[in-house]
Design a protein around this motif. Sequence first.
Motif, PDB file in Angstrom:
ATOM      1  N   ILE A 128      11.383  -0.353  -3.597  1.00  0.00           N
ATOM      2  CA  ILE A 128      11.857   0.678  -2.659  1.00  0.00           C
ATOM      3  C   ILE A 128      10.954   1.905  -2.749  1.00  0.00           C
ATOM      4  O   ILE A 128      10.579   2.494  -1.735  1.00  0.00           O
ATOM      5  N   SER A 129      10.575   2.278  -3.967  1.00  0.00           N
ATOM      6  CA  SER A 129       9.685   3.415  -4.165  1.00  0.00           C
ATOM      7  C   SER A 129       8.331   3.165  -3.500  1.00  0.00           C
ATOM      8  O   SER A 129       7.810   4.030  -2.787  1.00  0.00           O
ATOM      9  N   LEU A 130       7.753   1.984  -3.694  1.00  0.00           N
ATOM     10  CA  LEU A 130       6.463   1.662  -3.097  1.00  0.00           C
ATOM     11  C   LEU A 130       6.542   1.676  -1.572  1.00  0.00           C
ATOM     12  O   LEU A 130       5.613   2.125  -0.895  1.00  0.00           O
ATOM     13  N   SER A 131       7.662   1.226  -1.025  1.00  0.00           N
ATOM     14  CA  SER A 131       7.807   1.218   0.448  1.00  0.00           C
ATOM     15  C   SER A 131       7.941   2.634   1.012  1.00  0.00           C
ATOM     16  O   SER A 131       7.793   2.837   2.206  1.00  0.00           O
ATOM     17  N   SER A 132       8.191   3.631   0.133  1.00  0.00           N
ATOM     18  CA  SER A 132       8.315   5.017   0.606  1.00  0.00           C
ATOM     19  C   SER A 132       6.972   5.743   0.656  1.00  0.00           C
ATOM     20  O   SER A 132       6.911   6.893   1.082  1.00  0.00           O
ATOM     21  N   ILE A 133       5.893   5.086   0.236  1.00  0.00           N
ATOM     22  CA  ILE A 133       4.583   5.744   0.180  1.00  0.00           C
ATOM     23  C   ILE A 133       4.149   6.218   1.572  1.00  0.00           C
ATOM     24  O   ILE A 133       4.223   5.477   2.542  1.00  0.00           O
ATOM     25  N   VAL A 134       3.698   7.454   1.616  1.00  0.00           N
ATOM     26  CA  VAL A 134       3.036   7.989   2.809  1.00  0.00           C
ATOM     27  C   VAL A 134       1.597   8.230   2.385  1.00  0.00           C
ATOM     28  O   VAL A 134       1.337   8.991   1.436  1.00  0.00           O
ATOM     29  N   TRP A 135       0.669   7.536   3.034  1.00  0.00           N
ATOM     30  CA  TRP A 135      -0.753   7.675   2.704  1.00  0.00           C
ATOM     31  C   TRP A 135      -1.351   8.904   3.393  1.00  0.00           C
ATOM     32  O   TRP A 135      -0.883   9.332   4.421  1.00  0.00           O
ATOM     33  N   LYS A 136      -2.410   9.413   2.828  1.00  0.00           N
ATOM     34  CA  LYS A 136      -3.165  10.519   3.445  1.00  0.00           C
ATOM     35  C   LYS A 136      -3.944   9.986   4.627  1.00  0.00           C
ATOM     36  O   LYS A 136      -4.328   8.850   4.678  1.00  0.00           O
TER      37      LYS A 136
ATOM     38  N   TYR B 239       0.063  12.302 -18.447  1.00  0.00           N
ATOM     39  CA  TYR B 239      -1.023  12.350 -17.486  1.00  0.00           C
ATOM     40  C   TYR B 239      -2.337  12.514 -18.234  1.00  0.00           C
ATOM     41  O   TYR B 239      -2.367  12.885 -19.414  1.00  0.00           O
ATOM     42  N   LYS B 240      -3.436  12.225 -17.552  1.00  0.00           N
ATOM     43  CA  LYS B 240      -4.775  12.381 -18.121  1.00  0.00           C
ATOM     44  C   LYS B 240      -5.618  13.125 -17.099  1.00  0.00           C
ATOM     45  O   LYS B 240      -5.548  12.845 -15.909  1.00  0.00           O
ATOM     46  N   VAL B 241      -6.420  14.059 -17.573  1.00  0.00           N
ATOM     47  CA  VAL B 241      -7.276  14.862 -16.712  1.00  0.00           C
ATOM     48  C   VAL B 241      -8.726  14.465 -16.962  1.00  0.00           C
ATOM     49  O   VAL B 241      -9.148  14.296 -18.105  1.00  0.00           O
ATOM     50  N   SER B 242      -9.512  14.310 -15.883  1.00  0.00           N
ATOM     51  CA  SER B 242     -10.930  13.969 -16.018  1.00  0.00           C
ATOM     52  C   SER B 242     -11.729  15.199 -16.429  1.00  0.00           C
ATOM     53  O   SER B 242     -11.212  16.318 -16.466  1.00  0.00           O
ATOM     54  N   ALA B 243     -13.013  14.997 -16.710  1.00  0.00           N
ATOM     55  CA  ALA B 243     -13.896  16.101 -17.096  1.00  0.00           C
ATOM     56  C   ALA B 243     -13.980  17.163 -15.997  1.00  0.00           C
ATOM     57  O   ALA B 243     -14.170  18.342 -16.273  1.00  0.00           O
ATOM     58  N   SER B 244     -13.784  16.733 -14.736  1.00  0.00           N
ATOM     59  CA  SER B 244     -13.840  17.687 -13.622  1.00  0.00           C
ATOM     60  C   SER B 244     -12.511  18.416 -13.410  1.00  0.00           C
ATOM     61  O   SER B 244     -12.393  19.244 -12.515  1.00  0.00           O
ATOM     62  N   GLY B 245     -11.500  18.103 -14.227  1.00  0.00           N
ATOM     63  CA  GLY B 245     -10.220  18.785 -14.123  1.00  0.00           C
ATOM     64  C   GLY B 245      -9.218  18.099 -13.205  1.00  0.00           C
ATOM     65  O   GLY B 245      -8.121  18.604 -12.993  1.00  0.00           O
ATOM     66  N   GLN B 246      -9.572  16.949 -12.669  1.00  0.00           N
ATOM     67  CA  GLN B 246      -8.683  16.227 -11.759  1.00  0.00           C
ATOM     68  C   GLN B 246      -7.806  15.251 -12.547  1.00  0.00           C
ATOM     69  O   GLN B 246      -8.273  14.601 -13.478  1.00  0.00           O
ATOM     70  N   ARG B 247      -6.534  15.164 -12.175  1.00  0.00           N
ATOM     71  CA  ARG B 247      -5.661  14.181 -12.833  1.00  0.00           C
ATOM     72  C   ARG B 247      -6.060  12.787 -12.362  1.00  0.00           C
ATOM     73  O   ARG B 247      -6.058  12.500 -11.173  1.00  0.00           O
ATOM     74  N   VAL B 248      -6.403  11.916 -13.310  1.00  0.00           N
ATOM     75  CA  VAL B 248      -6.827  10.559 -12.973  1.00  0.00           C
ATOM     76  C   VAL B 248      -5.805   9.515 -13.415  1.00  0.00           C
ATOM     77  O   VAL B 248      -5.946   8.339 -13.125  1.00  0.00           O
ATOM     78  N   PHE B 249      -4.779   9.956 -14.118  1.00  0.00           N
ATOM     79  CA  PHE B 249      -3.720   9.062 -14.586  1.00  0.00           C
ATOM     80  C   PHE B 249      -2.420   9.843 -14.601  1.00  0.00           C
ATOM     81  O   PHE B 249      -2.373  10.959 -15.117  1.00  0.00           O
ATOM     82  N   ARG B 250      -1.386   9.257 -14.012  1.00  0.00           N
ATOM     83  CA  ARG B 250      -0.054   9.846 -14.089  1.00  0.00           C
ATOM     84  C   ARG B 250       0.913   8.710 -14.355  1.00  0.00           C
ATOM     85  O   ARG B 250       0.841   7.661 -13.717  1.00  0.00           O
TER      86      ARG B 250
ATOM     87  N   LEU C 266       3.268  14.288  -5.167  1.00  0.00           N
ATOM     88  CA  LEU C 266       2.533  14.788  -4.018  1.00  0.00           C
ATOM     89  C   LEU C 266       1.048  14.781  -4.330  1.00  0.00           C
ATOM     90  O   LEU C 266       0.639  15.142  -5.429  1.00  0.00           O
ATOM     91  N   ASN C 267       0.242  14.374  -3.360  1.00  0.00           N
ATOM     92  CA  ASN C 267      -1.196  14.589  -3.443  1.00  0.00           C
ATOM     93  C   ASN C 267      -1.888  13.905  -4.616  1.00  0.00           C
ATOM     94  O   ASN C 267      -2.630  14.553  -5.336  1.00  0.00           O
ATOM     95  N   PHE C 268      -1.674  12.624  -4.840  1.00  0.00           N
ATOM     96  CA  PHE C 268      -2.428  11.913  -5.867  1.00  0.00           C
ATOM     97  C   PHE C 268      -3.335  10.898  -5.187  1.00  0.00           C
ATOM     98  O   PHE C 268      -2.861   9.952  -4.557  1.00  0.00           O
ATOM     99  N   CYS C 269      -4.608  11.135  -5.301  1.00  0.00           N
ATOM    100  CA  CYS C 269      -5.618  10.248  -4.728  1.00  0.00           C
ATOM    101  C   CYS C 269      -5.348  10.057  -3.231  1.00  0.00           C
ATOM    102  O   CYS C 269      -5.382  11.028  -2.492  1.00  0.00           O
ATOM    103  N   VAL C 270      -5.036   8.843  -2.770  1.00  0.00           N
ATOM    104  CA  VAL C 270      -4.788   8.618  -1.343  1.00  0.00           C
ATOM    105  C   VAL C 270      -3.300   8.638  -0.995  1.00  0.00           C
ATOM    106  O   VAL C 270      -2.923   8.392   0.140  1.00  0.00           O
ATOM    107  N   ILE C 271      -2.453   8.940  -1.974  1.00  0.00           N
ATOM    108  CA  ILE C 271      -1.009   9.029  -1.731  1.00  0.00           C
ATOM    109  C   ILE C 271      -0.655  10.474  -1.383  1.00  0.00           C
ATOM    110  O   ILE C 271      -0.916  11.382  -2.169  1.00  0.00           O
ATOM    111  N   ASP C 272      -0.062  10.670  -0.215  1.00  0.00           N
ATOM    112  CA  ASP C 272       0.430  11.994   0.147  1.00  0.00           C
ATOM    113  C   ASP C 272       1.742  12.259  -0.580  1.00  0.00           C
ATOM    114  O   ASP C 272       1.952  13.314  -1.148  1.00  0.00           O
TER     115      ASP C 272
END
Length: 197
Positions: free
Chosen positions: A189-197, A53-64, A34-40
């Motif tokens: 199948i997983s990619l086709s399930s994407i709901v964008w923000k 996962y990796k967290v940026s200096a601002s505390g946001q996850r930038v890699f999962r 849920l809620n990663f970048c433009v993916i709802d």
Amino acid sequence: MAPAVDNNALRDKQRDQMFTRLPDPNAMVGKAILNFCVIDRITLPEGWCESRYKVSASGQRVFREYGSVQNSDICMSFVMAERPLEVQARLLLLQILQLASPPETWIQSLAQAQYFGAIENPREFLLFSARSADLNGRRPLIIEGCHARPARNVYAVLVDTDSGGRLPMAICYQSPKEEYLEFLRDVMISLSSIVWK
């Protein structure tokens, strides 16, 4: 005579130190991101879980990274740019996304740019195909190819997150060559399930 240094093992160790491993890999099995970048949200393949996962200096996850619980060599990564693309790379990305079948030289030029998402060493990456196509209302660049060392096939989706090419996001499925096709259908199948923000 000094013992030989295994550069791949050293690189893997350094890379692992950059990321945080999740303590309980079964905690996320069968759930949605849920809620990663433009993916709802996106539905993961059955039996997959978040592994790093990796967290940026601002505390946001930038890699999962999510992978098969049964085979840790199979993974799908979600990578968000930590800094904007340079102007030339940004313009090239926007041009590429307008074409159904962009020239290979353009893709290679973009690969050499400062950010190419999930392709770790673009100089050792063999490109099989590149195209732009609709994916649930967005038009990403879809790249297929393989890393030379270690031999891993790649299916990557590069998404323009801001309509200006500044901060792309990559979704990348990787696996050993022998197992690539076995898991590709589940990934599609997983990619086709994407709901964008």
